[in-house]
Design a protein around this motif. Structure first.
Motif, mmCIF file in Angstrom:
data_model
loop_
_atom_site.group_PDB
_atom_site.id
_atom_site.type_symbol
_atom_site.label_atom_id
_atom_site.label_comp_id
_atom_site.label_asym_id
_atom_site.label_seq_id
_atom_site.Cartn_x
_atom_site.Cartn_y
_atom_site.Cartn_z
ATOM 1 N N ALA A 12 126.970 27.248 51.883
ATOM 2 C CA ALA A 12 126.725 26.128 51.015
ATOM 3 C C ALA A 12 124.917 26.099 50.594
ATOM 4 O O ALA A 12 124.616 25.932 49.223
ATOM 5 N N ALA A 13 124.243 26.494 51.567
ATOM 6 C CA ALA A 13 122.894 26.806 51.250
ATOM 7 C C ALA A 13 122.625 27.813 50.118
ATOM 8 O O ALA A 13 121.828 27.550 49.214
ATOM 9 N N THR A 14 123.218 28.683 50.267
ATOM 10 C CA THR A 14 123.031 29.875 49.396
ATOM 11 C C THR A 14 123.500 29.721 47.945
ATOM 12 O O THR A 14 123.012 29.909 46.874
ATOM 13 N N ILE A 15 124.883 28.879 47.899
ATOM 14 C CA ILE A 15 125.456 28.387 46.705
ATOM 15 C C ILE A 15 124.321 27.744 45.939
ATOM 16 O O ILE A 15 124.191 27.685 44.739
ATOM 17 N N SER A 16 123.647 26.478 46.585
ATOM 18 C CA SER A 16 122.787 25.465 45.995
ATOM 19 C C SER A 16 121.761 26.417 45.364
ATOM 20 O O SER A 16 121.185 25.998 44.466
ATOM 21 N N VAL A 17 121.016 27.239 46.182
ATOM 22 C CA VAL A 17 119.809 27.954 45.769
ATOM 23 C C VAL A 17 120.278 28.811 44.336
ATOM 24 O O VAL A 17 119.630 28.993 43.359
ATOM 25 N N LEU A 27 119.641 32.455 58.802
ATOM 26 C CA LEU A 27 119.742 32.810 57.445
ATOM 27 C C LEU A 27 119.895 31.814 56.540
ATOM 28 O O LEU A 27 118.831 31.823 55.549
ATOM 29 N N PRO A 28 120.672 30.585 56.557
ATOM 30 C CA PRO A 28 120.565 29.449 55.570
ATOM 31 C C PRO A 28 118.931 29.113 55.404
ATOM 32 O O PRO A 28 118.726 28.405 54.347
ATOM 33 N N MET A 29 118.579 28.941 56.514
ATOM 34 C CA MET A 29 116.984 28.404 56.745
ATOM 35 C C MET A 29 116.179 29.505 55.734
ATOM 36 O O MET A 29 115.403 28.792 54.968
ATOM 37 N N PHE A 30 116.349 30.664 55.958
ATOM 38 C CA PHE A 30 115.560 31.590 54.991
ATOM 39 C C PHE A 30 115.876 31.137 53.411
ATOM 40 O O PHE A 30 115.017 31.556 52.569
ATOM 41 N N LEU A 74 119.515 36.377 47.925
ATOM 42 C CA LEU A 74 120.784 35.601 47.733
ATOM 43 C C LEU A 74 121.958 36.472 48.053
ATOM 44 O O LEU A 74 122.979 36.214 48.918
ATOM 45 N N VAL A 75 122.144 37.704 47.385
ATOM 46 C CA VAL A 75 123.158 38.607 47.707
ATOM 47 C C VAL A 75 123.168 39.081 49.085
ATOM 48 O O VAL A 75 124.199 39.219 49.861
ATOM 49 N N VAL A 76 121.891 39.451 49.682
ATOM 50 C CA VAL A 76 121.879 39.768 51.055
ATOM 51 C C VAL A 76 122.596 38.784 51.947
ATOM 52 O O VAL A 76 123.293 39.133 52.866
ATOM 53 N N THR A 77 122.203 37.505 51.792
ATOM 54 C CA THR A 77 122.622 36.582 52.655
ATOM 55 C C THR A 77 124.233 36.103 52.293
ATOM 56 O O THR A 77 125.072 35.712 53.347
ATOM 57 N N MET A 118 124.717 36.505 39.828
ATOM 58 C CA MET A 118 123.605 36.761 40.902
ATOM 59 C C MET A 118 123.496 38.283 41.292
ATOM 60 O O MET A 118 122.295 38.777 41.343
ATOM 61 N N ILE A 119 124.657 38.974 41.262
ATOM 62 C CA ILE A 119 124.599 40.324 41.348
ATOM 63 C C ILE A 119 123.755 40.983 40.431
ATOM 64 O O ILE A 119 123.062 42.004 40.530
ATOM 65 N N VAL A 120 124.329 40.681 39.225
ATOM 66 C CA VAL A 120 123.548 41.308 38.009
ATOM 67 C C VAL A 120 122.249 41.128 38.122
ATOM 68 O O VAL A 120 121.381 42.150 37.895
ATOM 69 N N ASN A 121 121.622 40.036 38.196
ATOM 70 C CA ASN A 121 120.245 39.677 38.269
ATOM 71 C C ASN A 121 119.305 40.296 39.308
ATOM 72 O O ASN A 121 118.354 40.568 39.171
ATOM 73 N N ALA A 122 120.468 40.394 40.442
ATOM 74 C CA ALA A 122 119.647 41.219 41.571
ATOM 75 C C ALA A 122 119.250 42.589 41.291
ATOM 76 O O ALA A 122 118.531 43.504 41.942
#
Lengths: 288, 336
Positions: free
Chosen positions: B138-143, A236-239, A259-262, A38-42
């Motif tokens: 969990a939301a972030t992990i799923s995405v 944030l999870p909704m975003f 995703l990294v930010v969250t 994730m971090i690399v792809n960011a």
């Protein structure tokens, strides 16, 4: 002869150690690798991400970040979701930990009729997940005008049976009831005794439960996604859910950086407090 | 005599503060948890939906067991062949697929981390890393996993295709068992660290003298594990089992945010109970009545596991003692 046997035993322990450490290291890598990708792809461009797999960071992080900020600000700026999550998590943490300590104190420090029943009841309702009553909860909240509002995400935290359970377990060992008697003799009122004597003595347990309550609320997706409807109020999870949608689909770099930010706030909190978190889990403090 | 009387008065006087201290909990519980639960139970026996053509709400009006008949009997009249039971089945399958490997690995690690012969020095660091996924949203992990298993250009597909292992990308999230496996894996991966820490604490709670005695008697590591560790760890393992089942039955975030459309693709085979409830209540005709009835089914299944938990965790020694006392009293009466 004896020495040889000892040597053999020693060697077998060494081999065991190597095997076990290797497996543990593999599991640690397994924990980290998705986040590393994730971090690399960011840090890579959308075209790079589409064309090849890589574990080596590139240098487009700032670019992706700016694009994310721009894309999000078309609607609601990114910081807004963080502040929203912070308000809900902060509010519910304070309420749940303070009132749970209070409830645990009530059933521990006082002898009254029904105390043991109250305790058994709290234990029993720990087993009922909120999801089974969500339809009634949703309708009720809209009836009293609390739909699309933070109140239903904060106020119910006052009744957190798992936290009460943990607090009481700790209180039994950490709060000598004689202290309360001497406070009474000194003329301290019951609520003052609770706030100035019991709460400070409970500090370690309060700190642990604050961490768990905060993380639990910060990560919560189920209830906010059911109740909150306006974009400006989303958490944030909704975003994160929206990042799967059309608006962001075109650029993969943006999604990864999002995703990294969250994840970053939790990463930081975790690596600062991991010792306490793991000790808390070992005490059976977390239940989700 | 007088002294004890005044003492008694005092304790009674303070006792009432107990009610004040526990009052906020019970008031909030009654309003925000108990009433919604009762409300949901009531709605389960009502017709309540939104007429999509005119956008008006119908009901809630009492309609007896009609919601339940659509839950238990399929449209072709076959029992249990309904979306509800398919969702329940998918939920239980995905829970089992994650729980079995989870408890086995957690148990293995717990035994390793408490082994006094083969010491693992870096176990503090291992625990921190292995537990970490548990506290990430969990939301972030799923995405994230949704992106990782993307077709055709997600990192996992790239890895296998570019390395020449596969000649074409695989549609993970369009295949029933692949999607179920990924969901179970995420759950497993997020939770085995937690279970491991709980079990490690359990093993450390066993009296060291028991292990020592077994070792002095010449027991091998496997024998010690089988005859000392495992039996004494049984209550805590059952506790994790039931706790995990209660949580697993409510599974929502991961399948919701991992599956392609968010409705349990492919073909609703990864749709869990909570996803189905939310779908009934908040999409299309907003069938709140039927959603409540499905909630009730979920509640009953969860309750079953909860009661099992209480049964497992009951104080067996206290019950035995009570029985012994009763038997002794009976015997004495008989003798008299």
């Amino acid at each position: 002869m004896n020495k040889e046997k000892d040597g053999g035993l020693h060697a077998s322990i060494m081999i065991q150690q190597i095997i076990r450490n290797a497996i543990c290291i593999f599991l640690c890598i397994l924990s980290l690798i998705p986040f590393w990708i994730m971090i690399v792809n960011a840090t890579r461009t959308s075209v790079d991400i589409q064309s090849s797999f890589s574990l080596i960071p590139s240098h487009y992080l700032m670019e992706n970040w700016q694009k994310l900020l721009y894309q999000a600000s078309q609607n609601v700026p990114l910081w807004r979701y963080m502040v929203n999550s912070l308000i809900i998590a902060g509010g519910s943490t304070v309420l749940s930990v303070y009132f749970s300590t209070m409830t645990a104190y009530g059933v521990t420090a006082y002898k009254f009729r029904g105390a043991s029943f109250a305790w058994a009841f709290i234990m029993a309702i720990m087993m009922i997940p909120v999801q089974v009553s969500s339809i009634g909860f949703f309708r009720f909240m809209y009836q009293i005008g609390w739909g699309n509002n933070y109140m239903p995400l904060i106020i119910p935290a006052i009744a957190a049976p798992a936290t009460v359970f943990f607090m009481r377990q700790y209180m039994i060992s950490a709060l000598p009831l004689e202290i309360l008697d001497s406070a009474r003799i000194d003329g301290s009122g019951e609520f003052r005794t609770f706030n100035t004597i019991a709460v400070p003595l409970m500090k370690p347990a309060i700190a642990t439960q604050c961490i768990f309550a905060f993380i639990g609320s910060w990560n919560n997706f189920y209830t906010p996604s059911m109740l909150l409807t306006s974009q400006a109020k989303m958490t944030l999870p909704m975003f994160v859910q929206q990042m799967r949608g059309e608006r962001f689909r075109s650029d993969h770099g943006i999604i990864y950086v999002g995703l990294v930010v969250t994840i970053m706030p939790i990463f930081i909190v975790y690596f600062l407090l991991s010792k306490y978190i793991i000790a808390g889990v070992a005490l059976g403090g977390v239940k989700e | 005599m007088a002294k004890s009387k005044s003492n008694k008065r005092k304790t009674v006087e303070y006792g009432r503060y107990g009610y004040y201290f526990i009052a906020p909990f019970f008031i909030v519980f009654a309003i925000f948890q108990l009433w919604p639960l009762v409300y949901t139970l009531g709605l389960a026996f009502c017709e309540n939906y939104t007429d999509t053509m005119w956008n008006v709400e119908v009901g809630p009006t009492f309609n007896g067991l009609q919601n339940f008949s659509t839950i238990f009997v399929g449209s072709d009249g076959s029992l249990f062949d309904t979306y509800t039971f398919r969702a329940l089945g998918a939920t239980l399958i995905m829970w089992l697929m994650n729980f079995l490997p989870q408890i086995l690995l957690a148990l293995l690690l717990a035994v390793w981390f408490t082994d006094t012969r083969v010491k693992i020095k870096a176990q503090g660091a291992y625990k921190i890393l292995v537990f970490m996924p548990n506290i990430i949203t969990a939301a972030t992990i799923s995405v994230l996993f949704y992106k990782l298993f993307d077709y055709p250009n997600g990192p996992i597909n790239q890895l296998f295709v570019n390395s020449g292992l596969w000649d074409k990308p695989y549609q993970f999230l369009n295949t029933k068992w692949a999607t179920r496996s990924i969901i179970s894996f995420i759950n497993f991966w997020m939770w085995y660290g937690n279970t491991m820490i709980v079990l490690t604490a359990g093993v450390l709670g066993i009296s060291p003298s028991l292990f020592e005695a077994a070792r002095v008697d010449g027991a091998t590591s496997w024998q010690i594990f089988k005859s000392v560790t495992l039996p004494l760890l049984r209550p805590i393992m059952l506790f994790s089992l039931v706790n995990s089942a209660i949580g697993g039955l409510q599974m929502y975030d991961i399948p919701k945010l991992l599956t392609t459309s968010g409705f349990g693709d492919p073909d609703y085979t990864t749709r869990t109970m909570t996803m189905y409830i939310r779908e009934l209540a908040f999409t299309g005709a907003r069938q709140m009545g039927k959603a409540s009835a499905v909630s009730l089914v979920l509640f009953v299944v969860t309750l079953f596991f909860s009661l099992a938990l209480f049964y497992i965790m009951r104080d067996k020694d206290a019950i035995r003692e009570k029985k012994a006392i009763k038997a002794a009293q009976k015997a004495r009466k008989g003798a008299n």
